[in-house]
Design a protein around this motif. Structure first.
Motif, short mmCIF file in Angstrom:
data_model
loop_
_atom_site.label_atom_id
_atom_site.label_comp_id
_atom_site.label_asym_id
_atom_site.label_seq_id
_atom_site.Cartn_x
_atom_site.Cartn_y
_atom_site.Cartn_z
N CYS A 125 0.87 -1.17 0.00
CA CYS A 125 0.00 0.00 0.00
C CYS A 125 0.91 1.22 0.00
O CYS A 125 2.11 1.12 0.26
CB CYS A 125 -0.95 0.01 1.21
N PHE A 126 0.34 2.37 -0.32
CA PHE A 126 1.14 3.59 -0.31
C PHE A 126 0.38 4.67 0.43
O PHE A 126 -0.77 4.97 0.11
CB PHE A 126 1.49 4.07 -1.71
N ALA A 127 1.03 5.28 1.43
CA ALA A 127 0.39 6.25 2.31
C ALA A 127 0.90 7.65 2.00
O ALA A 127 2.06 7.96 2.24
CB ALA A 127 0.67 5.89 3.77
N LEU A 128 0.01 8.48 1.46
CA LEU A 128 0.35 9.86 1.12
C LEU A 128 -0.52 10.86 1.85
O LEU A 128 -0.05 11.85 2.39
CB LEU A 128 0.23 10.06 -0.39
N THR A 129 -1.84 10.61 1.90
CA THR A 129 -2.79 11.62 2.37
C THR A 129 -2.82 11.72 3.89
O THR A 129 -3.05 10.73 4.58
CB THR A 129 -4.20 11.30 1.86
N SER A 130 -2.61 12.92 4.40
CA SER A 130 -2.71 13.20 5.83
C SER A 130 -4.02 13.92 6.12
O SER A 130 -4.49 14.70 5.28
CB SER A 130 -1.54 14.06 6.29
N PRO A 131 -4.62 13.72 7.30
CA PRO A 131 -5.91 14.36 7.58
C PRO A 131 -5.89 15.87 7.44
O PRO A 131 -6.82 16.47 6.92
CB PRO A 131 -6.19 13.93 9.03
N GLN A 132 -4.81 16.53 7.90
CA GLN A 132 -4.77 17.98 7.87
C GLN A 132 -4.36 18.53 6.51
O GLN A 132 -4.67 19.66 6.16
CB GLN A 132 -3.80 18.53 8.92
N ALA A 133 -3.63 17.73 5.71
CA ALA A 133 -3.08 18.24 4.46
C ALA A 133 -3.98 17.98 3.27
O ALA A 133 -4.06 18.80 2.35
CB ALA A 133 -1.70 17.62 4.21
N GLY A 134 -4.65 16.84 3.24
CA GLY A 134 -5.48 16.51 2.09
C GLY A 134 -4.67 16.46 0.82
O GLY A 134 -3.64 15.79 0.74
N SER A 135 -5.11 17.22 -0.19
CA SER A 135 -4.43 17.21 -1.48
C SER A 135 -3.18 18.10 -1.50
O SER A 135 -2.45 18.10 -2.49
CB SER A 135 -5.40 17.68 -2.58
N ASP A 136 -2.96 18.87 -0.45
CA ASP A 136 -1.80 19.77 -0.38
C ASP A 136 -0.64 19.03 0.28
O ASP A 136 -0.41 19.13 1.48
CB ASP A 136 -2.17 21.02 0.41
N ALA A 137 0.08 18.26 -0.55
CA ALA A 137 1.15 17.42 -0.01
C ALA A 137 2.23 18.26 0.66
O ALA A 137 2.91 17.79 1.59
CB ALA A 137 1.74 16.56 -1.11
N ALA A 138 2.43 19.49 0.20
CA ALA A 138 3.47 20.34 0.78
C ALA A 138 3.19 20.66 2.24
O ALA A 138 4.10 21.03 2.98
CB ALA A 138 3.60 21.62 -0.02
N SER A 139 1.94 20.51 2.67
CA SER A 139 1.57 20.84 4.05
C SER A 139 1.48 19.62 4.94
O SER A 139 1.02 19.73 6.08
CB SER A 139 0.22 21.58 4.05
#
Length: 814
Positions: A240-254
């Motif tokens: 699996c691949f984990a990218l999305t954080s609850p606070q960042a959503g689609s804004d990976a820079a955050s």
């Protein structure tokens, strides 16, 4: 004579601009004309001045050293001050992928040879055998109602089959034990599975799209590839691949997830690595994963790597058995209960050789992800959408022929013809755009803008066709149960629309926001020249840009006045006019977009409404092109022309609507109406298709035909009497009984139904209207139709809810 001379001068320069001939040629031509007028022709002095000034200006612009120092240098210095700051993530997104036909559309003068040079979409013999063999077998094993409402997972035997047949290895090279399929092959598998079970399709597609496997192949070390790729190919490891954080959503820079470079003592040895903490959600396959791909920001506060503290985003591969790795409880995605859930970790130490690509790849994670997304967006999610179009066409057409109201099939009503036409044309257009883009991938391109178009616009198109299918089916599609073949897919629609960033984001910020810079022939060159402080490169790009703008300013009104008739078409025949119409709209789109970009500058990335409208125009120019290319690839079957006509008309209508929306809201007051008049001097020209075309498409879906077969090719067709299989069997039976039904209706003036079929057949047999065999066909068709029209029922015990027994009042009454 004086006025005529000036008109001829500017007409000649306009022709040079229309044809996009070099600046030096325009300068030479104007110089010769000026000399001729001034020395040899007795014209009034204002004419001499006009010719002389025009020639002087063009000669000045053609002399690079003079132009560069007197004009380009001050513009260069100004441009550097207004050039918007670009974040590292934005730079890496722009660097990812390639451009192709999207750049031709943005040129305002597309070279159709570029489109037709692309190889025709095809599967290899091995891929076709896999689709016809293991994929067909897997589809027969799947019961979507049982998977989603009872097991809430794929059955163990299905998981085992997926592993044994190496469904999880389609992108892995054969040297590591993978199937090594092309993008066309990968998509064909996902499409067919999606027509049967979205849960199974998602479970297969995720390891074959953005994730550990793809990242390892492109960026992994040799040791990482040799260890993991064979295990992933055999299904021993589930990734699996984990990218999305609850606070960042689609804004990976955050993203707040962080890895800190540190040293730990392990087995008596000091090991350099990272202490990583994360909190991720929406991670597909996380609940069953054995290896976790993870994206996180990296810091080196102690300078252990000898550089800056903030190193950027890094991707690592972590066995889920590692102490501190937490796989949370499951999420339940609506309508398609594939394995999905959160994952967390707190100060989990990973050695440097767990970073994908090793220590040298620290901080390169976002670029790696953008590189993979540039291609991956074009495969799996669009394949699901294509599957939705095929299912809607196949089953809604069949149901509309089986289901009778007011003494005729509901598909014969004009009100039903409208959604049937939309379903058929949308299905045709979706597959055309998908296969064309897959061909680009298989050629080695990574069309980042086209991938975003496919993700956003095909998933939205799928939503439309499924909504139309639901409307045609009515109550049949509303009552849930094993025989409802639409409701689970309908409930699952938001998943594909939301994943990888909601379509609102993709449309308003990515398609044109990224496409404007990547596809524009000169804008990115100007930006890079400014960043590199390269005046010569800036000068060259700037004046080519000026010529490009002037050329489109000439081409747009000429093509607008003629409807594109003066532009070339790569083909003759019934679609030649459509190619010319695209030429015409490309020039209008390019001129309008270029002026908007020049006026807004760096503020454009915040003008999301305008950007969204430009995205609509660019997307539909591409889909119209793809539709025409598909028609050529299929050998121009005349029976497919209604599908082509409807799809292209709709796309070009949407391009026109999008541009008019831009003119109404143009950032410089007063310029919008002028542009509207220049680009559309004769008003709106692109209407949606007429009712006759829609009628012909509806009839294609209601009958067996080569056109219908091409439209639904690649979908799974059940041969057992489950939800979909029963509809297809009833459809065949109804068409087979059609001649007997007409004979019976003409003779007895009655319409057969399940309640009267026995009596009508007896009368018809007695009167010699039909044969015994035809009577059996009629009875079989009515019996199957009744079963299709019926909806599922459940006893209180079967529902297993808190009211599984009848309430006391009902029990007493009974």
């Amino acid at each position: 004579m004086n006025i005529l001379s000036v008109v001829l001068l500017f007409a000649g320069l306009g022709l040079l601009a229309y044809l996009r001939l070099p600046l030096w040629l325009a300068a030479l031509a104007s110089l010769i004309a000026a000399v001729a007028v001034v020395t040899a022709t007795p014209l009034a002095w204002p004419v001499d001045v006009i010719f002389s000034v025009t020639a002087a200006a063009l000669v000045f612009m053609a002399l690079k050293p003079l132009r560069r120092n007197l004009l380009s240098r001050p513009l260069f210095n100004w441009f550097k001050t207004v050039l918007p700051a670009m974040s590292d993530t934005e730079k890496e997104a722009l660097d990812a992928g390639t451009v192709w036909w999207d750049a031709e559309l943005f040129s305002g003068r597309p070279k159709w040879k570029t489109l037709f040079d692309m190889p025709k979409p095809t599967l290899t013999e091995e891929e076709q055998a896999f689709v016809d063999g293991p994929v067909e077998e897997l589809c027969k094993m799947l019961d979507d109602w049982k998977i989603n409402r009872e097991l809430k997972d794929l059955p163990p035997e299905v998981w085992q089959f997926i592993r044994e047949k190496r469904f999880l290895s389609m992108i892995i090279p054969k040297e590591y034990g993978g199937l090594d399929f092309t993008a066309q092959g990968n998509a064909a598998v996902v499409t067919k599975l999606s027509t049967r079970s979205l849960t199974a399709a998602v479970s297969v597609m995720v390891p074959n799209s953005l994730g550990p496997g793809e990242l390892l192949m492109h960026f992994g070390t040799d040791a990482q590839k040799k260890h993991y790729l064979p295990r992933l190919a055999r299904g021993e490891d589930i990734p699996c691949f984990a990218l999305t954080s609850p606070q960042a959503g689609s804004d990976a820079a955050s993203m707040p997830d962080e890895g800190i470079v540190c040293k730990r003592t392990i087995d008596g040895k000091e090991v350099l690595g990272l202490s990583v903490s994360w909190d991720k959600r929406y991670i597909t396959l996380a609940p069953v994963a054995t290896v976790l791909g993870l994206a996180f920001k990296t810091r080196d506060p102690d300078g252990l790597l000898g550089g800056k503290e903030h190193l950027g985003i890094t991707c690592a591969l972590i066995p889920t058995s590692t102490p501190g790795v937490e796989i949370g409880n499951r999420h339940l995605p609506g309508g398609s209960l594939f394995m999905n859930g959160p994952t967390r970790g707190k100060d989990v130490f990973i050695p440097m050789d767990w970073v994908i690509g090793g220590q040298e790849r620290i901080g390169q994670g976002w670029r790696m992800l953008m590189h993979c997304l540039a291609a991956g967006r074009a495969i799996s999610l669009p394949a699901q959408s294509v599957a939705g179009g095929k299912v809607a066409s196949m089953l809604t057409g069949a149901y509309a022929r089986i289901r009778y109201q007011f003494k005729q099939p509901i598909g014969y009503f004009e009100g039903i013809e409208e959604p049937l036409a939309r379903i058929g044309a949308e299905a045709y257009r979706m597959e055309a755009a998908h296969k064309l883009t897959l061909s680009a991938l298989d050629r080695g391109d990574k069309p980042v803008v086209l991938s975003a178009i496919l993700k956003a616009y095909l998933t939205e198109a799928n939503r439309k066709v499924v909504n139309d299918a639901m409307d045609v089916h009515g109550g049949k599609a509303v009552v849930e149960g094993p025989n409802n073949y639409l409701s689970l897919g309908y409930q699952a629609l938001p998943v594909s629309i939301t994943v990888e960033g909601a379509n609102i984001l993709t449309r308003s910020m990515i398609v044109f926001g990224q496409g404007a810079i990547r596809c524009h022939p000169y804008l990115l060159k100007e930006m890079l020249a400014a960043q590199d402080d390269d005046l010569a490169a800036f000068d060259d790009a700037l004046w080519r840009h000026v010529g490009y703008l002037i050329s489109n300013g000439v081409r747009a009104p000429i093509l607008g006045l003629t409807g594109g008739l003066v532009s070339p078409s790569p083909v003759s025949g019934p679609t030649a006019r459509d190619f010319r119409r695209i030429n015409r709209l490309c020039s209008a789109f390019t001129l309008t977009a270029d002026l908007a970009l020049l006026i807004l500058g760096g503020k454009f990335k915040f003008a999301e409404k305008l950007s969204g409208r430009f995205a609509d125009a660019l997307a539909h120019l591409y889909m119209a092109s793809a539709t025409l290319r598909r028609f050529e690839d299929d050998g121009r079957p005349s029976e497919d022309l209604p599908l082509v006509r409807y799809a292209v008309d709709d796309s070009l209508h949407q391009v026109e609507e999008a541009l008019h929306g831009v003119y109404r809201n143009f950032p410089m007051p007063g310029l919008g109406p002028i542009l509207k008049w220049l680009c559309f001097p004769t008003g709106r020209r692109h209407a949606r298709s007429d009712d006759r075309t829609g009628h012909r498409i509806a009839r294609l879906l209601l009958e067996k035909s080569a056109s219908r077969d091409r439209l639904i090719h690649g979908a799974f067709m059940s041969d057992v009497e489950d939800g979909t299989g029963l509809v297809l069997k009833a459809f065949d039976a109804v068409l087979k009984a059609e001649p007997a039904e007409h004979a019976l209706r003409n003779a007895l003036k009655q319409v057969p139904s399940p309640s009267n079929i026995d009596a009508l057949c007896s009368k018809a047999l007695a009167a010699g209207v039909i044969t015994e065999e035809q009577a059996e066909d009629l009875k079989n068709a009515q019996a199957l139709s009744a079963r299709v029209i019926a909806v599922d029922e459940f006893t209180p015990a079967e529902l297993q809810g808190s009211q599984s027994e009848a309430p006391p009042a009902l029990a007493e009454a009974s």
